[in-house]
Design an enzyme around this catalytic site. Structure first.
Site, mmCIF file in Angstrom:
data_model
loop_
_atom_site.group_PDB
_atom_site.id
_atom_site.type_symbol
_atom_site.label_atom_id
_atom_site.label_comp_id
_atom_site.label_asym_id
_atom_site.label_seq_id
_atom_site.Cartn_x
_atom_site.Cartn_y
_atom_site.Cartn_z
ATOM 1 N N SER A 27 0.102 5.265 24.912
ATOM 2 C CA SER A 27 0.198 6.702 25.138
ATOM 3 C C SER A 27 -0.032 6.988 26.619
ATOM 4 O O SER A 27 -0.540 6.142 27.362
ATOM 5 C CB SER A 27 -0.794 7.465 24.265
ATOM 6 O OG SER A 27 -2.119 6.972 24.443
ATOM 7 N N GLU A 38 -0.862 10.156 29.818
ATOM 8 C CA GLU A 38 -1.346 11.489 30.157
ATOM 9 C C GLU A 38 -0.619 12.024 31.383
ATOM 10 O O GLU A 38 -0.420 11.312 32.366
ATOM 11 C CB GLU A 38 -2.853 11.465 30.449
ATOM 12 C CG GLU A 38 -3.396 12.845 30.831
ATOM 13 C CD GLU A 38 -4.866 12.824 31.192
ATOM 14 O OE1 GLU A 38 -5.686 12.675 30.262
ATOM 15 O OE2 GLU A 38 -5.192 12.934 32.399
ATOM 16 N N ASP A 69 -14.777 21.931 31.506
ATOM 17 C CA ASP A 69 -15.722 22.237 32.579
ATOM 18 C C ASP A 69 -15.801 23.736 32.795
ATOM 19 O O ASP A 69 -14.814 24.459 32.634
ATOM 20 C CB ASP A 69 -15.281 21.566 33.884
ATOM 21 C CG ASP A 69 -15.224 20.056 33.744
ATOM 22 O OD1 ASP A 69 -16.135 19.491 33.108
ATOM 23 O OD2 ASP A 69 -14.260 19.447 34.250
ATOM 24 N N PHE A 80 -12.129 10.646 42.356
ATOM 25 C CA PHE A 80 -12.134 10.848 40.905
ATOM 26 C C PHE A 80 -13.365 10.209 40.271
ATOM 27 O O PHE A 80 -14.019 10.796 39.409
ATOM 28 C CB PHE A 80 -10.883 10.222 40.270
ATOM 29 C CG PHE A 80 -9.604 10.947 40.535
ATOM 30 C CD1 PHE A 80 -9.588 12.241 41.042
ATOM 31 C CD2 PHE A 80 -8.388 10.339 40.269
ATOM 32 C CE1 PHE A 80 -8.396 12.916 41.281
ATOM 33 C CE2 PHE A 80 -7.194 11.000 40.497
ATOM 34 C CZ PHE A 80 -7.197 12.284 41.010
ATOM 35 N N HIS A 102 -4.143 4.055 26.846
ATOM 36 C CA HIS A 102 -3.741 5.406 27.232
ATOM 37 C C HIS A 102 -3.763 5.457 28.750
ATOM 38 O O HIS A 102 -4.827 5.382 29.366
ATOM 39 C CB HIS A 102 -4.728 6.420 26.640
ATOM 40 C CG HIS A 102 -4.379 7.849 26.903
ATOM 41 N ND1 HIS A 102 -3.444 8.539 26.159
ATOM 42 C CD2 HIS A 102 -4.848 8.739 27.825
ATOM 43 C CE1 HIS A 102 -3.355 9.791 26.599
ATOM 44 N NE2 HIS A 102 -4.186 9.933 27.616
#
Length: 285
Positions: free
Chosen positions: A13, A15, A106, A214, A264
């Site tokens: 998968s 994103e 968030d 990140f 993913h």
């Protein structure tokens, strides 16, 4: 719902995030078309806190569906009411969406103390199940190296267990580079009687400055040896990319060889590195 796990193959998968301008939208379309050749089981689309990119999320979801993808929008509960969530979910259901990634989200800046009606992802999962039954396949987040706001590893584990018992079907982890963290987390979850698939999230390494930023925000550890190697490359983008593809290929191979149900990829709306890693491993169509 199609799932390559039924044939014993790893579930792949991807994103994406909603593009913010026309150039970014064109890049997403190009990347999504290339990556569609890998035949992913589904793709997810991130969700902006407090609705900052909600319209963009819906647009990206529809565009990816138009390209033939099974799409799982991210859904955040922070800063929204139950009524807001019903409107969003009714719209997704009307569009034929059957997957969700349910997250706490968030707190957006400037919201003060208004966190909305629901405060935890477990509450969001429970809300979806109570209102929509089994209409949606729900993925939740997992943190092998602990959520950066968790008080302890045990507390973090219990938050995860609560999400699953509220009705989650599967989980996607935050990215990591230490496979032992993933295996330890899975063992601890299984000891709690939880048997849902826990899919490792994989971050291709193509930009060290971006990766470091990140990682500092999400609590993902860049191992010292890896950080020093990346620093040595300086501005040599080609070397960073080659090193990153090699490291992530070996990481992904070890995860799959030792029982991970799939992978993913956090694509950052780029295709090249994901395609190369999948080619190295024989993943995809």
């Amino acid at each position: 719902m199609p799932n390559s796990a039924q044939s014993g193959a790893p579930v792949l998968s991807l994103e994406y995030f909603p593009p913010r301008d026309i150039a970014a939208q064109e890049r997403l379309v190009r990347s999504a078309k290339r990556l569609a050749a890998l035949n992913p089981a589904y793709v997810s689309v991130t969700f902006g806190a407090g609705g900052s990119t909600r319209a963009g999320t819906v647009d990206a979801v529809q565009m990816l569906r138009n390209l033939g993808a099974d799409v799982a929008p991210h859904l955040s509960c922070i800063g929204v009411t139950r009524a807001d969530l019903r409107l969003i979910l009714d719209d997704y259901q009307a569009r034929g969406i059957r997957r969700l990634v349910a997250l706490r989200g968030d707190m957006p800046s400037g919201m003060g103390g208004d966190t909305g009606d629901l405060h935890y992802a477990s509450e969001l999962v429970r809300f979806v199940r109570e209102q929509y039954g089994d209409a949606f396949h729900i993925e939740v987040a997992a943190y092998p190296e602990m959520h950066p706001q968790a008080e302890s590893a045990e507390q973090d584990l219990q938050h995860f267990v609560n999400k699953v018992r509220a009705g989650a079907n599967g989980a996607i982890t935050q990215y990591f580079f230490n496979p032992d963290a993933y295996f330890d987390f899975v063992d601890r979850v299984r000891a709690q009687g939880i048997d849902i698939p826990i899919t490792p999230g994989i971050m291709p390494v193509t930009n060290y400055v971006q990766l470091a930023r990140f990682s500092s925000m999400c609590g993902a550890e860049i191992p010292r040896w890896m950080r020093l190697r990346l620093q040595d490359f300086g501005d040599d983008k080609a070397s960073i990319r080659a090193f990153g593809i090699d490291v992530v290929t070996r990481l992904t191979a070890r995860l799959l060889e030792n029982g991970a149900p799939g992978v993913h990829f956090y694509t950052l709306n780029h295709a090249d590195a994901v395609v190369q890693i999948c080619d190295n491993l024989g993943l995809g169509a």
